[in-house]
Design an enzyme around this catalytic site. Structure first.
Site, short mmCIF file in Angstrom:
data_model
loop_
_atom_site.label_atom_id
_atom_site.label_comp_id
_atom_site.label_asym_id
_atom_site.label_seq_id
_atom_site.Cartn_x
_atom_site.Cartn_y
_atom_site.Cartn_z
N GLU A 58 0.84 -1.19 0.00
CA GLU A 58 0.00 0.00 0.00
C GLU A 58 0.88 1.25 0.00
O GLU A 58 2.11 1.15 0.12
CB GLU A 58 -0.98 -0.01 1.18
CG GLU A 58 -0.33 -0.06 2.55
CD GLU A 58 -1.31 -0.44 3.66
OE1 GLU A 58 -2.28 -1.17 3.41
OE2 GLU A 58 -1.09 0.00 4.79
N HIS A 111 -4.31 2.75 8.27
CA HIS A 111 -3.07 2.20 8.81
C HIS A 111 -2.10 3.34 9.12
O HIS A 111 -1.97 4.29 8.35
CB HIS A 111 -2.39 1.27 7.81
CG HIS A 111 -3.12 -0.03 7.64
ND1 HIS A 111 -3.02 -0.80 6.51
CD2 HIS A 111 -3.94 -0.70 8.47
CE1 HIS A 111 -3.76 -1.88 6.65
NE2 HIS A 111 -4.33 -1.85 7.83
#
Lengths: 289, 389
Positions: free
Chosen positions: A209, A247
């Site tokens: 990511e 996150h």
């Protein structure tokens, strides 16, 4: 063989008697994992799920020969628990907690530097070698034994990719969640190296990511060192810069951090990049067959 | 979590970092009183907003008289300051920092971050002060000095002297810079910072060092043990929808598209946005309902997404691991009953208890558009939007 955890792994759970730990330990045992006991300070001597509870990891290792620990303690206490496991000689430490202060992890990594151990996580669903060993919170039933290694930062995106694989009949050798934190125990390169060396893994799916350069470094390592094919995806093409996308580590801090920048570089380095997250399984099936 | 410049300077001052004499003011009279109290003949008036690039937007001005302090403060407070980082709507200025002006002879950059490459606290310094350090790193990488700190021993004096010498300091300034860097490091470590930037660090009249600007950002995961930092949070600098979402245990970030997204897990939430974009759509938000999503949580997610007037369709994408599809489904049905929802809803459920969740939606009587997988979901979102227009 699989990587890091296998059917001979002897697992203890730190924070064993907690609600989540109990639920997931039980589920893991039903799916073939050898859980040999657990640790909850102050509850040593009790029996939980038919297994012994210890006050310290040292006692647990001495009594059970455990070599893997699943850490289910809350974030403020996680760094201490990881170091306790390392000090007791545990070889694979899996840290589920989401929300460990990042400077705690900086200290943990320093503590781990001269110890020969693997820390999976934090902020991970864990690791699973289907039907053999699961240390984590993922739904076991979506995983099937096979020859594809999966490594991802995200939990649910890992499930998504695995489901797409299952629908096409592809199973997993091991699925490793390295977690969504900026300072994490194990990076992509370490996991790729393990998959490359594992005779029971034929190919790898790598799901990253936005944020940091770990995926690009992994692609660079793979180009120089890997024979097995890699399919890669980076989540966050549509993410705005400077924002933390759930996150702690998923943040675009510079032009090279974006999903497209990383996928472009990975592609140049020989990774089979898939741009549409709905087609991870399909792409893997095409590339690997 | 970010804080204002004046807060960062107050904090750093406690640690022994030299900062200009100054205080924050909330209105014109207050600003004048601060300037008179500070004394001197020239002052700097600095708008206090979290976004950077304030100088470029006219948020940092020199006042050569008390009258200037009055008129500049009057212009700034209550105005919307537009900088390269605020977007075109700008940010409301509610306070200004009044400082004594100083004669800057030379400018440097000094920062600390948690560096992802070394996985350590790392000092970043450069002789190119006052500039965007990322730009310097791109065009003149050799001008950016990096020094990682071993957490076992902390930032050592010799490392500071090395950095100071590399950015061109000499003589007594080397020791002064080392002292300043170690003070900065202690603040960074003690308060669980993620980033501190002194840009510029200046040599002023008389040769002493001064932190002319200061920016700090802190680890939200460590706030439980940093109550002094938590108190510095300024909710006015944050999107109210995002603040409300955090209160409900949801992770929400507003974007500028029209497809509302309700997803579990940060990675899948990003991938869902990406799938929509891949099909030519634009997501209106990032929203992670997290693990253990109760029906109430799902309802709150709908409320927050629907506060955005641009939302024309909602995609619910749940891959339940520790979540349960039946609870999510109950939450969806409840939200349809409780809220006035006038936009179509595409739902994709997978994972734990999907066999219980799907019938709940089918038997509810509400017109959920069911999708089999992620690709199907994105396709149906686009097709439905098409029909609407």
């Amino acid at each position: 063989m699989s990587v890091f955890v296998h059917k001979h792994s002897r697992v203890i759970i730190q924070g064993f008697t907690g609600q989540h730990a109990t639920f997931h330990a039980e589920e893991a045992m039903q799916n073939g994992t050898t859980v040999v006991g657990g640790v909850t300070p102050g509850k040593g001597g009790q029996v939980h799920l038919g297994l012994p509870v210890f006050d310290t990891v040292h006692q647990a290792v001495d009594a059970t020969g455990a070599d893997v620990s699943g850490i289910f303690v809350p974030p403020p206490f996680a760094a201490d628990a990881i170091m306790e496991a390392l000090e007791a000689g545990i070889g694979v430490v899996v840290v589920i907690a989401d929300g460990i202060p990042v400077q705690d992890m900086v200290r943990v990594k320093r503590y781990a530097a001269d110890r020969n151990a693997v820390i999976i996580g934090p902020n991970t669903p864990g690791i699973i070698t289907p039907d053999a060993c699961k240390v984590g919170i993922m739904p076991s039933h979506i995983y099937t034994p096979g020859r594809i290694g999966v490594v991802s930062r995200s939990g649910t995106l890992n499930y998504e990719a695995v489901q797409q694989m299952s629908e096409l009949g592809m199973g997993q050798s091991t699925s490793v969640g390295i977690g969504g934190d900026p300072v994490n125990g194990t990076d992509f390169v370490t996991v790729l190296r393990a998959f490359e060396e594992d005779p029971e893994t034929d190919a790898v799916i790598m799901i990253g990511e936005i944020g940091g350069q770990q995926e690009v470094e992994a692609a660079r390592w793979a180009k120089a060192n890997m024979q097995k094919p890699v399919v890669g995806f980076i989540a966050g093409v549509s993410a705005p810069p400077g924002r933390r996308m759930g996150h702690a580590g998923a943040i675009i801090s510079g032009a090279e951090d974006t999903a497209n920048a990383k996928m472009d570089l990975m592609e140049e380095l020989g990774v089979n990049v898939v741009r549409n997250p709905a087609l991870i399984g399909e792409t893997a099936n095409r590339v690997f067959s | 979590m970010n804080i204002h410049e004046y807060q960062a300077k107050e904090l750093l001052k406690q640690y022994g970092v030299p900062v200009p004499d100054g205080r924050v003011a909330h209105n014109v009279d207050h600003a004048v009183a601060v300037a008179e109290d500070l004394g001197g003949e020239r002052w700097i008036v600095k708008a206090q907003i979290h976004a950077g690039g304030r100088g470029k937007g006219g948020g940092v001005k020199l006042a050569e008289s008390i009258e200037d302090v009055r008129s500049l403060t009057d212009q700034m407070i209550g105005s919307h300051l537009v900088t390269p980082q605020t977007g075109s709507e700008g940010r409301l200025v509610q306070r200004v920092l009044i400082e004594q002006a100083c004669d800057i002879q030379q400018e440097f950059y000094l920062g600390m971050v948690i560096d992802r490459a070394t996985q350590r606290i790392t000092v970043i310094a450069s002789a190119s002060g006052g500039m965007n350090i990322e730009e310097v790193a791109k065009t003149n990488p050799e001008k950016v000095i990096r020094e990682a700190v071993d957490p076992a021993v902390g930032l050592m004096s010799f490392q500071c002297r090395k950095i100071a010498a590399k950015i061109g300091l000499t003589g007594k300034q080397i020791a002064a810079a080392a002292k300043l860097m170690q003070a900065l490091y202690r603040a960074f470590r003690d308060k669980d910072a993620l980033l501190v930037e002194i840009n510029p660090l200046a040599i002023v009249n008389g040769g002493s060092l001064l932190a002319v600007d200061a920016k700090m950002s802190f680890d939200g995961n460590a706030l439980y043990r940093r109550p002094q930092i938590t108190e510095l949070r300024d909710f006015d600098e944050e999107d109210p929808k995002e603040v409300e979402a955090t209160g409900h245990g949801l992770n929400y970030i507003a974007l500028d598209g029209n497809v509302g997204c309700i997803v579990n897990g940060a990675g899948l939430a990003m991938a869902t946005m990406d799938a929509i974009s891949f099909h030519g759509g634009k997501p209106a938000n990032f929203l992670d309902v997290g693990g253990g999503a109760s029906p109430e949580k799902v309802g709150n997610a709908f409320r927050i997404v629907l506060q955005d007037p641009n939302v024309r369709i909602i995609l619910v994408n749940i891959f339940a691991g520790i979540n349960r599809c039946d609870w999510i489904a109950e939450g969806l049905v409840q939200a349809m009953r409780d809220l006035e929802i006038n936009v179509p809803i595409v739902v994709r459920l997978a994972g734990t208890n999907v066999e219980l969740g799907t019938p709940i939606l089918a038997e509810s009587g509400f017109p959920f558009i069911m999708a089999d997988n992620l690709d199907d979901a994105a396709t149906k979102v686009m097709a439905t939007l098409e029909q609407q227009s």
